[in-house]
Design an enzyme around this catalytic site. Structure first.
Site, PDB file in Angstrom:
ATOM      1  N   LYS A 170       0.882  -1.175   0.000  1.00  9.36           N
ATOM      2  CA  LYS A 170       0.000   0.000   0.000  1.00  9.36           C
ATOM      3  C   LYS A 170       0.917   1.221   0.000  1.00  9.36           C
ATOM      4  CE  LYS A 170      -1.726   3.095   2.048  1.00  9.36           C
ATOM      5  NZ  LYS A 170      -1.533   4.539   1.658  1.00  9.36           N
ATOM      6  N   GLU A 245       8.789   0.955  11.780  1.00  7.35           N
ATOM      7  CA  GLU A 245       9.888   1.916  11.602  1.00  7.35           C
ATOM      8  C   GLU A 245       9.255   3.295  11.722  1.00  7.35           C
ATOM      9  OE1 GLU A 245      13.020   1.090  11.210  1.00  7.35           O
ATOM     10  OE2 GLU A 245      12.750  -1.061  10.869  1.00  7.35           O
TER      11      GLU A 245
END
Ligand code: NAP
Ligand code: MG
Length: 471
Positions: A170, A245
């Protein structure tokens, strides 16, 4: 106009099930640069089904098959290097030299690293009578941000492909063009149907569909802390692995034996690179109190000489990605001024002569570590300078942060640099400008829990199986 109206599912370009589009704005001109289709949950269901169907075969493919695919991707990636660079400049405003250089180059570096590692990587290892086997985790959902679109996509898909996972990507709505080209590259290189799938659209719709999907085994996410928290909660019901992250507020420590002219200059220029939109940016510059005025003079001169303007030209800094980010950064500059920080360079508003585009003035403040602008990630070209008294004080300030993504230590005495680096509670420490594709990249504390890059990126996508009694 760049139109990205189809999705890549099961080896084919397909129309969205429910047609709906969104404009993509060029942040340097504020003009519509193209459109994307906004996918729906039903498109994600198709993509996940394709990835699920492809997994049994791809997970058992040979090392040579996967190497051949990565090498084919590499030659297509190289062939389309220029197109990728132009797309990045248009979608998120990185200057041409940066987009064609570091932006596309980081993706190429992760690809080359995955190829080198795959040649040697030990998937099986005997310990006593047990065979420890590392196996692909399965179907992976990947959700990526706009700030380094090639880096953050390539650092996920190439290791995942190398170890035999299948995936659904995505991409970010704000920077969809370069990733669209990357999907074309994978298709031309002959990625088997269903191994790689891509659906464009909104994170709250597609991201949630992926994170809650019972047939997705893992989510790898790069982006903001708040979305990272939401994803973790959404993924909990189906007990997925979640790799995060997230952001940072990393300390850049210049030691007292260093040349301020060189190191403070480099730290300031680095902060303004990519318009400050780098999660690992050294956004808190820590300098010795005894040399503070010297450091301020260098930082002020360095920030003032950063050329800002049209990113297709020869400039050091383009715009920030969107009006939304521009407004957030302006708000932080106002906050810095109202909380009493000393403005050293830049300030509110656009740079002189630029009245269109989301351009921000390269800004430097002198402040203390308890200020809002020293504690929160601004994600723009705003550097804060903080003075320290001695090494213990420098380490204390550096570690006094909710984040722990990166740290930087510059100085003449290498042993001191190393020992200060060891004391920092952060995952990636740059010593005197060090850089390495084989280093692990990821954060302590609220900067996340994953480790990408190099061999560590392979382990993100692997399960560990013990075949006890094997020998
Ligand atoms: P973000 O909102 O976290 O978006 C990152 C990705 O997550 C995008 O693809 C986004 O989709 C998607 N997303 C949004 N909501 C989601 C949800 N509920 N579930 C699953 N996925 C979802 O980050 P951003 O808007 O790009 O930037 C905002 C802030 O994040 C920045 O100011 C910065 O502080 C931080 N950031 C950090 C990094 C990093 O590398 N550590 C990178 C970028 C940003 P959309 O395309 O719809 O937004
Ligand atoms: Mg967002």
């Amino acid at each position: 106009m760049r139109d990205c109206l189809q999705f890549y599912i099961d080896g084919k370009w397909v129309d969205p099930i429910v047609p709906k589009t969104a404009d993509v704005i060029n942040p340097a001109t504020e003009v519509v640069a193209g459109r994307i289709s906004l996918g729906s949950v039903a498109d994600i269901d198709l993509a996940v089904a394709a990835a699920r169907k492809a997994f049994p075969t791809w997970s058992l493919s040979s090392r040579e098959q996967r190497l051949d695919l990565l090498l084919a991707i590499q030659s297509e990636y190289t062939r389309r290097h220029g197109e990728l660079g132009d797309a990045i400049t248009e979608e998120m405003g990185a200057p041409k030299s940066l987009a064609h250089g570091f932006h596309v180059g980081l993706g190429a570096g992760h690809l080359q690293t995955a190829i080198e590692l795959l040649r040697e990587f030990q998937f099986d290892e005997q310990r006593g009578s047990t065979m420890i086997s590392r196996e692909p985790i399965g179907v992976c959902g990947m959700i990526t941000p706009w700030n380094w679109p090639m880096n953050q996509t390539c650092v996920k898909i190439f290791p995942a492909l190398a170890v035999g996972c299948t995936m659904i990507l995505k991409p970010p709505q704000l920077a969809p063009f370069s990733v669209q080209i990357l999907a074309e590259i994978l298709h031309s290189a002959g990625v088997p149907a269903g191994v790689f799938n891509m659906v464009q659209g909104s994170g709250s719709v597609l991201g949630t569909a992926l994170t809650t999907h019972p047939d997705v085994d893992m989510i790898s996410f790069t982006g903001s802390e708040s979305v990272g928290v939401q994803i973790t909660k959404d993924a909990a019901e189906t007990v997925k692995r979640v790799g995060l992250e997230l952001g940072g507020k990393s300390a850049y420590i210049v030691l007292d034996d260093a040349s301020m002219a060189e190191k403070v200059g480099a730290a300031t220029a680095a902060m303004m690179g990519n318009s400050g939109q780098t999660c690992s940016a050294g956004s808190r510059l820590l300098v010795p109190s005894a040399r503070l005025e010297e450091a301020i003079a260098v930082a002020s001169a360095a920030a003032s000489t950063v050329t800002v303007g049209n990113p297709t030209g020869n400039v050091a800094m383009g715009p920030v990605v969107s009006k939304g980010q521009y407004d957030i950064i302006q708000q932080y500059i106002e906050t810095g001024m109202s909380e009493g920080a000393r403005l050293i360079a830049g300030g509110p508003g656009r740079p002189e002569g630029l009245d269109k585009g989301w351009f921000v003035r390269p800004t430097v403040f002198l402040t203390t570590n308890d200020s809002v602008i020293a504690r929160e990630e601004i994600f723009g070209p705003v550097l804060v300078i903080i003075a320290y008294d001695d090494l213990d004080h420098a380490v204390e300030i550096a570690n006094d942060s909710n984040f722990g993504l990166a740290g930087y230590v510059d100085g003449l005495d290498v042993e001191t640099c190393r020992s200060v680096g060891r004391r920092l509670r952060a995952g990636w420490i740059g010593i005197n400008g060090g850089f390495d594709f084989h280093a692990a990249f990821g954060g302590y504390k609220r900067s996340g829990n994953g480790r990408e890059w190099g061999e560590f990126g392979f382990h993100e996508y692997l399960e560990i199986k013990s075949l006890v009694g094997y020998a």
